[in-house]
Design an enzyme around this catalytic site. Sequence first.
Site, PDB file in Angstrom:
ATOM      1  N   ASP A 101       0.833  -1.200   0.000  1.00  0.00           N
ATOM      2  CA  ASP A 101       0.000   0.000   0.000  1.00  0.00           C
ATOM      3  C   ASP A 101       0.867   1.249   0.000  1.00  0.00           C
ATOM      4  O   ASP A 101       2.090   1.195   0.191  1.00  0.00           O
ATOM      5  CB  ASP A 101      -0.899  -0.024   1.237  1.00  0.00           C
ATOM      6  N   TYR A 160       6.367  -9.753   7.122  1.00  0.00           N
ATOM      7  CA  TYR A 160       6.266  -8.304   7.263  1.00  0.00           C
ATOM      8  C   TYR A 160       6.806  -7.884   8.617  1.00  0.00           C
ATOM      9  O   TYR A 160       6.651  -8.599   9.617  1.00  0.00           O
ATOM     10  CB  TYR A 160       4.812  -7.844   7.145  1.00  0.00           C
TER      11      TYR A 160
END
Length: 329
Positions: A101, A160
């Site tokens: 994103d 992540y």
Amino acid sequence: MCSNVVVGLPSPPNLNGTLSSPTPTNTSNAKDGDNLVMNHTGVGGGYKWRLVIAYDGTRYAAGWQYQSSPPTIQCFVEKVLMQATKLERKDLSLVGASRTDKGVHAWGQVAHFVTPFNYDSIDSIHAALNGLLPSDIRVREISPAVPEFHARFSAKSKIYHYKVYNDTFMDPFQRDYAYHSAHKLNPAVMREAAKYFIGKHDFSAFANASQKERVRDPVKNIFRFDVIEMGALLQLEVEGSGFLYRQVRNMVSLLLQIGREALPPYVVPMILATRDRRELAKYAMFAPPHGLSLATVKYNEEHLRLPSGCSTTSFGRHYTIGSCKLPFY
């Protein structure tokens, strides 16, 4: 000759001696040029290449996924690939492993592209790509890939990291890469809560709606979720089979509330059970994107093997001075 064969590519242009031209093939039955791959028969029109890319997502308002305005990270990578290979975007068929994103960073984003010609050595194109890219995007590795490899669909797991700077004031050197929490956090209760995420669950309550996902499977498998203390910096590391849109940031936002001791750890399974994003909104707000980075994408070994007869992986060139030509005093 390397038999890393891809269907749906044009005949190679007139190129210099660093390239090897494959035998042309009939591609009339191909639907498009995006990863329609033949087996290792030695017949076909192209070659597949794997990239490992690092980037600072701060100034990219639309993140990785391609769109022309504002320009995205994929847009810049495709632009320099077009310059270096003299191919069109549709022929390159660049695909990324993760659609990060806006504002999200990456150290280990993986992508692949295809060419109708082979490179005998890829050090030169590696240097060319990094010479053309903006300074906040770098190709860390480039290597030939087997036809079966797909940056997105071959991924076994993704890791992540989310960084939280937990002190009364923000370290100015961390401001673009870590979320500042002036509230004192309790890492022990955050670890306790993070354990509830591990395993196979329906994560609908932790996913935002996204037009990017045509058909989404809300069931994901989380392999580990660690909370690591590094002085004032907390690093939340999560590894899973895949993640829904903004799932990691939503999980982090709830852990932050638990770390502030505003909520008990057992609220995690309660919210998971609702499968309702509106339930999470009652307890936690968004964790901002700049603390998040894609660290690693893992694949099975057979997808990472180098095709026989192809050039080896390029990790970039080290420049050295061979000898001093000036007198030393």
